[in-house]
Structures are given as C-alpha cells and as structure tokens.
Design an enzyme around this catalytic site. Structure first.
Site, PDB file in Angstrom:
ATOM      1  N   ARG A 101      -6.579  44.717  72.197  1.00  0.00           N
ATOM      2  CA  ARG A 101      -6.507  44.018  71.000  1.00  0.00           C
ATOM      3  C   ARG A 101      -7.376  44.836  69.867  1.00  0.00           C
ATOM      4  NH1 ARG A 101      -8.295  37.723  70.272  1.00  0.00           N
ATOM      5  NH2 ARG A 101      -6.200  37.522  70.867  1.00  0.00           N
ATOM      6  N   HIS A 128       0.954  39.454  67.116  1.00  0.00           N
ATOM      7  CA  HIS A 128       0.696  38.810  68.153  1.00  0.00           C
ATOM      8  C   HIS A 128       1.740  38.302  69.273  1.00  0.00           C
ATOM      9  CE1 HIS A 128      -2.524  37.080  70.834  1.00  0.00           C
ATOM     10  NE2 HIS A 128      -2.850  36.086  70.197  1.00  0.00           N
ATOM     11  N   GLN A 131       1.454  35.723  72.037  1.00  0.00           N
ATOM     12  CA  GLN A 131       1.169  34.278  71.743  1.00  0.00           C
ATOM     13  C   GLN A 131       2.608  33.905  71.565  1.00  0.00           C
ATOM     14  OE1 GLN A 131      -1.866  32.715  70.878  1.00  0.00           O
ATOM     15  NE2 GLN A 131      -0.479  31.091  71.103  1.00  0.00           N
ATOM     16  N   ASP A 220      -2.220  28.198  62.164  1.00  0.00           N
ATOM     17  CA  ASP A 220      -3.280  29.313  62.628  1.00  0.00           C
ATOM     18  C   ASP A 220      -4.395  29.210  61.387  1.00  0.00           C
ATOM     19  OD1 ASP A 220      -4.710  31.232  63.621  1.00  0.00           O
ATOM     20  OD2 ASP A 220      -3.060  32.883  63.275  1.00  0.00           O
ATOM     21  N   CYS A 260      -1.919  28.397  67.825  1.00  0.00           N
ATOM     22  CA  CYS A 260      -2.607  29.430  68.615  1.00  0.00           C
ATOM     23  C   CYS A 260      -3.865  29.355  69.330  1.00  0.00           C
ATOM     24  CB  CYS A 260      -2.176  30.798  67.978  1.00  0.00           C
ATOM     25  SG  CYS A 260      -3.168  31.058  66.539  1.00  0.00           S
ATOM     26  N   ARG A 288      -0.048  31.096  78.037  1.00  0.00           N
ATOM     27  CA  ARG A 288      -0.236  32.616  77.594  1.00  0.00           C
ATOM     28  C   ARG A 288      -0.536  33.176  79.076  1.00  0.00           C
ATOM     29  NH1 ARG A 288      -3.185  34.135  73.364  1.00  0.00           N
ATOM     30  NH2 ARG A 288      -2.803  36.172  73.949  1.00  0.00           N
TER      31      ARG A 288
END
Ligand code: CP
Ligand code: NVA
Length: 303
Positions: A101, A128, A131, A220, A260, A288
């Site tokens: 990340r 991402h 996700q 988000d 998310c 996830r």
C-alpha cells in the site's frame, strides 16, 4: 494471471470470473470449517506506507487461513532509506509474495519490476483493485448476476473510483459518477473503458440524476490518505455529494448502499444510510478476505 496484480486492467474477463469462482469456493470452505491450506509454508510480506484496517487484517488472516504467514512491514519512508529496486530484490529472497500500500503508483510498478515474487496492489493514489474485485463479488452475491447493472458513485474521482472505471472495461455494466468539476476519475481510464466493448462510464454533476434507477449507490471519503491538508477545502467543494435517505429513494427500489470504508458519517454518507437495511458495507468488508485469498492462491499457489 500475470506474475503481479497491480490493476484490474491487467486481468482478462475470464480471469476476473475465475477469481470470483475461486473466492466463492474458498469462502464456502472457510464457512464449513474445511481446511484449504493452499499456501502452506508460504510467507506474504505486507508493505504499508499508509494506514489500514481492512487491508492489513484481511490479508494477514487470509494468509493464516491458507496455511501461510504474513509479515507487516511499516514503511513510512518507502524508497528513501533504500532504493525500491534494492528493497524488491532483498525482500524477494525472504518472502513468496508481496502486498504493498503505497502513495505513487509508479512505486508499486517499480517494486513489481524488480521483485522476483508476485506483487499485489493494496492501494495506491491511482487505484484500489482488490477493493473493487471484492465489491463486485458482493454485488454478485446480492443479485446473482450483473445483468443491466447500474453502479452509481457519488463523490471524489479517486483511486477507488478509478478502479470502478477499470472494472467497467471487463464486465458489462454501467458505472456512473457524480462529482464536482475537476474531481473526475482518471481521464485516460475513462476513455479506455468507453472504448472497450464491455461497460459504460458516465460522468454527472448532479447526484440525483446519477442516482436515478441505480442498483448500487457507492461512496468513499472526500479526502483520501495523503490529502489531509485539503480536507477542509474539500468539505466545502463536496457539500451536496452526500448519500442520504432522499438520494437512496431516487435509486432502484431494491438498491444497495456500499462504501469501501472507513466512512465519515455526516460527510459522504449519513449515519442513517450507513445503518439502514439497504447498507451492505460489512458484507463488502468481509469479501475483501475471500477475494484476496483467491488472488493469493492464483499468484502464489499451485492451483
Ligand atoms: N477499504 C480499505 O482498504 O480499508 P483500509 O484502508 O482500512 O485497509
Ligand atoms: N480513497 C481512500 C480509500 C481508503 C480505503 C483513500 O485512498 O484514502
């Protein structure tokens, strides 16, 4: 699949479907308490230059359930103490896979270039992908298919929105985003998606127009990790881009709310919508785990 998983764009539609199938199989095995130690004795190195709850815990628990081990590597100065090519080659001598990340997407591309082991994107400023794969699995479970699916995203055209755009290149569905001018998703990705034979990407300014008849309303945070200094300015710009009960009513009657996470109640979503029966945010968070296990088995296992 290729050696690394850096973006949904790199997967073929068949590979996307194979990941959904494997994730469903692994999920069922885990729920039945059936051993599925496909990565026995393997180690995943997890490099974090940004904070995380879901990504860190789901990868670590996922490796454990697959019979392997995961290692948390905090890198607040990634690429500074040592060059990325050096880090990549050193870590490749110890671990069987890396998840990272990072801030700049170019850093994960460089990491993957020099690592001899698979590298998985656990979020960059650009995308991402884990996700959105998990999110599509959640939609598949809720609807059983993607026929005529409309996903509407309200808010910032950020990394999460970019990965939605990329998904629309692979699976035929309509992705709409309502955002203020200047906060659209990556222009190149939108063009590529609309040139593909799969889905469509539509950009709106008005949340109610974009939400009309949608099967999923998604949002988000307005300020992503690394944009903390802009948070106040963004709060003003994005005012009006909040998913509330009124907006949910504009969507299809059976519409789901997705996020998310982490969520900022009172900004991009109201507490009422987060806690409503239409909200599937925690099923989304769980998936996830299952989709990432599938990715790891495909990249690091023999299956
Ligand atoms: N959604 C997500 O990636 O959460 P974390 O930032 O907690 O990992
Ligand atoms: N866009 C958010 C997603 C967090 C999972 C961020 O980058 O901070």
């Amino acid at each position: 699949m290729k050696k690394d998983f850096l973006d949904i764009a790199e997967l073929t539609p068949d590979e996307v479907w194979a990941l959904f199938d494997l994730a469903k199989d692994l999920k069922a095995k885990q729920k039945r308490g059936e051993a599925h130690e496909y990565l026995k004795g393997k180690t995943l190195g997890m490099i974090f230059a940004k904070p995380s709850t879901r990504t860190r815990v789901s990868f670590e628990v996922g490796m454990f359930q697959l019979g392997g081990h995961a290692l948390y590597i905090q890198e607040t100065n990634f690429g500074k103490r040592e060059t990325i090519p050096d880090v990549a080659r050193v870590l490749s001598r110890y671990v069987d896979g890396l998840m990272a990340r990072l801030f700049g997407h170019e850093d994960i591309v460089e990491l993957a270039k020099y690592a001899s082991v698979p590298v998985i994107n656990g979020l960059t400023d650009l995308s991402h992908p884990c996700q959105i794969l998990g999110d599509m699995l959640t939609i598949l479970e809720a609807r059983e298919n993607f026929n005529n699916l409309i996903v509407t995203y309200i808010g910032d055209g950020n990394n999460v929105a970019n990965s939605w755009v990329t998904m629309a290149m692979k699976i035929p569905f309509t992705f709409r985003i309502a955002c203020p001018e200047g906060y659209e998703p990556d222009k190149k990705m939108v063009e590529q998606a609309n040139q593909s034979n799969a889905g469509r990407v539509e950009i709106y300014r008005e949340p109610a127009q974009a939400a009309k008849g949608a099967h999923v309303l998604y949002t988000d945070v307005w300020a992503s990790m690394g944009q903390e200094a802009e948070a106040e300015k963004r709060r003003k710009i994005f005012k009006g881009y909040c998913i509330d009960g009124t907006l949910m009513q504009v969507a299809a009657p059976e519409a789901k709310f997705m996020h998310c996470l982490p969520a900022h109640r009172g900004e991009e979503v109201t507490g009422e919508v987060m806690e409503s029966p239409q909200s599937i945010v925690f099923a989304q968070a769980e998936n996830r785990l299952h989709i990432q296990k599938a990715i790891m088995v495909k990249l690091m296992g023999l299956r």
